[in-house]
Design a protein around this motif. Structure first.
Motif, short mmCIF file in Angstrom:
data_model
loop_
_atom_site.label_atom_id
_atom_site.label_comp_id
_atom_site.label_asym_id
_atom_site.label_seq_id
_atom_site.Cartn_x
_atom_site.Cartn_y
_atom_site.Cartn_z
N ASP A 138 0.87 -1.17 0.00
CA ASP A 138 0.00 0.00 0.00
C ASP A 138 0.91 1.22 0.00
N GLY A 139 1.02 1.88 -1.12
CA GLY A 139 1.94 3.00 -1.26
C GLY A 139 3.18 2.63 -2.05
N ALA A 140 3.32 1.36 -2.41
CA ALA A 140 4.44 0.87 -3.24
C ALA A 140 5.78 1.36 -2.70
N ARG A 141 6.09 0.98 -1.45
CA ARG A 141 7.31 1.43 -0.79
C ARG A 141 8.17 0.25 -0.38
N ILE A 142 9.48 0.47 -0.44
CA ILE A 142 10.46 -0.50 0.05
C ILE A 142 11.39 0.23 1.00
N TYR A 143 11.67 -0.41 2.14
CA TYR A 143 12.59 0.14 3.12
C TYR A 143 13.69 -0.90 3.37
N ASN A 144 14.93 -0.49 3.24
CA ASN A 144 16.08 -1.36 3.52
C ASN A 144 16.77 -0.84 4.78
N PHE A 145 17.02 -1.76 5.72
CA PHE A 145 17.70 -1.40 6.97
C PHE A 145 18.82 -2.38 7.26
N ALA A 146 19.98 -1.84 7.61
CA ALA A 146 21.10 -2.65 8.09
C ALA A 146 21.42 -2.19 9.51
N GLU A 147 21.27 -3.11 10.46
CA GLU A 147 21.61 -2.82 11.85
C GLU A 147 23.10 -3.08 12.02
N LEU A 148 23.80 -2.12 12.61
CA LEU A 148 25.25 -2.21 12.77
C LEU A 148 25.61 -2.18 14.24
N GLY A 149 26.62 -2.96 14.62
CA GLY A 149 27.08 -3.01 16.00
C GLY A 149 28.59 -3.10 16.03
N GLY A 150 29.09 -3.55 17.15
CA GLY A 150 30.53 -3.71 17.30
C GLY A 150 31.08 -3.02 18.53
N LEU A 151 30.62 -1.81 18.77
CA LEU A 151 31.05 -1.07 19.96
C LEU A 151 29.86 -0.91 20.89
N PRO A 152 30.04 -1.20 22.19
CA PRO A 152 28.92 -1.07 23.13
C PRO A 152 28.30 0.33 23.09
N LEU A 153 27.00 0.38 23.11
CA LEU A 153 26.19 1.59 23.12
C LEU A 153 26.28 2.40 21.82
N LEU A 154 26.96 1.87 20.82
CA LEU A 154 27.10 2.59 19.56
C LEU A 154 26.51 1.79 18.40
N GLU A 155 25.38 1.13 18.66
CA GLU A 155 24.72 0.39 17.60
C GLU A 155 24.16 1.37 16.58
N GLY A 156 24.50 1.15 15.34
CA GLY A 156 24.08 2.06 14.28
C GLY A 156 23.00 1.48 13.40
N LEU A 157 22.55 2.33 12.49
CA LEU A 157 21.53 1.93 11.53
C LEU A 157 21.79 2.68 10.23
N VAL A 158 21.73 1.95 9.14
CA VAL A 158 21.75 2.55 7.81
C VAL A 158 20.43 2.17 7.18
N GLY A 159 19.65 3.16 6.77
CA GLY A 159 18.35 2.90 6.18
C GLY A 159 18.16 3.65 4.88
N VAL A 160 17.43 3.03 3.99
CA VAL A 160 17.11 3.65 2.71
C VAL A 160 15.63 3.42 2.43
N ALA A 161 14.94 4.48 2.04
CA ALA A 161 13.54 4.40 1.66
C ALA A 161 13.44 4.56 0.15
N ALA A 162 12.57 3.77 -0.46
CA ALA A 162 12.42 3.81 -1.92
C ALA A 162 10.96 3.57 -2.29
N THR A 163 10.64 3.92 -3.51
CA THR A 163 9.35 3.54 -4.08
C THR A 163 9.61 2.49 -5.15
N PHE A 164 8.57 1.71 -5.44
CA PHE A 164 8.72 0.73 -6.51
C PHE A 164 7.53 0.81 -7.45
N GLU A 165 7.79 0.44 -8.70
CA GLU A 165 6.75 0.45 -9.73
C GLU A 165 6.82 -0.88 -10.49
#
Length: 195
Positions: free
Chosen positions: A86-113
């Motif tokens: 509904d809305g033709a959307r794709i979300y990609n997320f990569a959860e990143l860690g390695g250092l305590p309390l510094l967990e990161g996130l890389v996210g990308v939002a896109a539309t698809f047709e």
């Protein structure tokens, strides 16, 4: 043993492909191709109820996704591709860690047709990078709700204006809990649906 079970067994313990040796990669790609031949959903783009959901990455050949682990002190956690039909959307997320309390996130939002029964064109529109605790990230589902509500996430939340940031994705296998896709850069993705 079914073709699906053979594939799942072949990719087990391979850390999404990082730990696969060359011969194992060849065997995994052969298992993927065999399973694609038995796709129970011949028109996956039209099967919105099956596509909809949060998909967790089990295996990939994508150098970009596997490259996160090559950054010193950084470990890749879960990687998700979330589809909202509904809305033709794709979300990609990569959860990143390695250092305590510094967990990161890389996210990308896109539309698809949809452009065929198996292929969608993808247009990347927005990128979000930061620490999970400052972004308020707890799960893909909750984070998507915040994105769709219009929330901005400083310091790195920006629109992607570059027309080069487009691609396509073929859905080559789809059932209730497993999806295989092939992207425009030649990458293969095996994902399982999170429930």
């Amino acid at each position: 043993m079914s073709k699906k079970e053979e594939l799942l067994q072949a990719i087990a313990g391979k850390n999404r492909g990082l730990l696969a040796k060359e011969l194992e990669k060849v065997a995994i790609l052969a298992a993927i191709a065999q399973l694609e031949d038995f796709n129970p959903t011949p028109r996956p783009v039209e099967s919105l109820d099956l596509l909809e959901g949060d998909w967790r990455l089990l295996y990939t050949t994508s150098k970009g996704l596997l490259g996160f682990n090559r950054i010193p002190l950084l470990e890749t956690g879960q990687i998700y591709q979330c589809i909202r039909t509904d809305g033709a959307r794709i979300y990609n997320f990569a959860e990143l860690g390695g250092l305590p309390l510094l967990e990161g996130l890389v996210g990308v939002a896109a539309t698809f047709e949809p452009v065929s029964a198996k292929r969608v064109n993808v247009k990347f529109e927005r990128s979000i990078i930061g620490l999970q605790k400052f972004l308020g990230y707890s799960s893909p589902r909750d984070f998507i709700k915040q994105i769709e509500a219009g929330k901005k996430f400083p310091p790195l939340d920006f629109n992607i204006e570059n027309r080069e940031q487009q691609g396509w994705l073929d859905f080559t296998y789809l059932d209730n809990d497993l999806r295989i896709g092939r992207g425009n850069e030649g990458s293969v993705f095996v994902l399982t649906k999170d429930r």
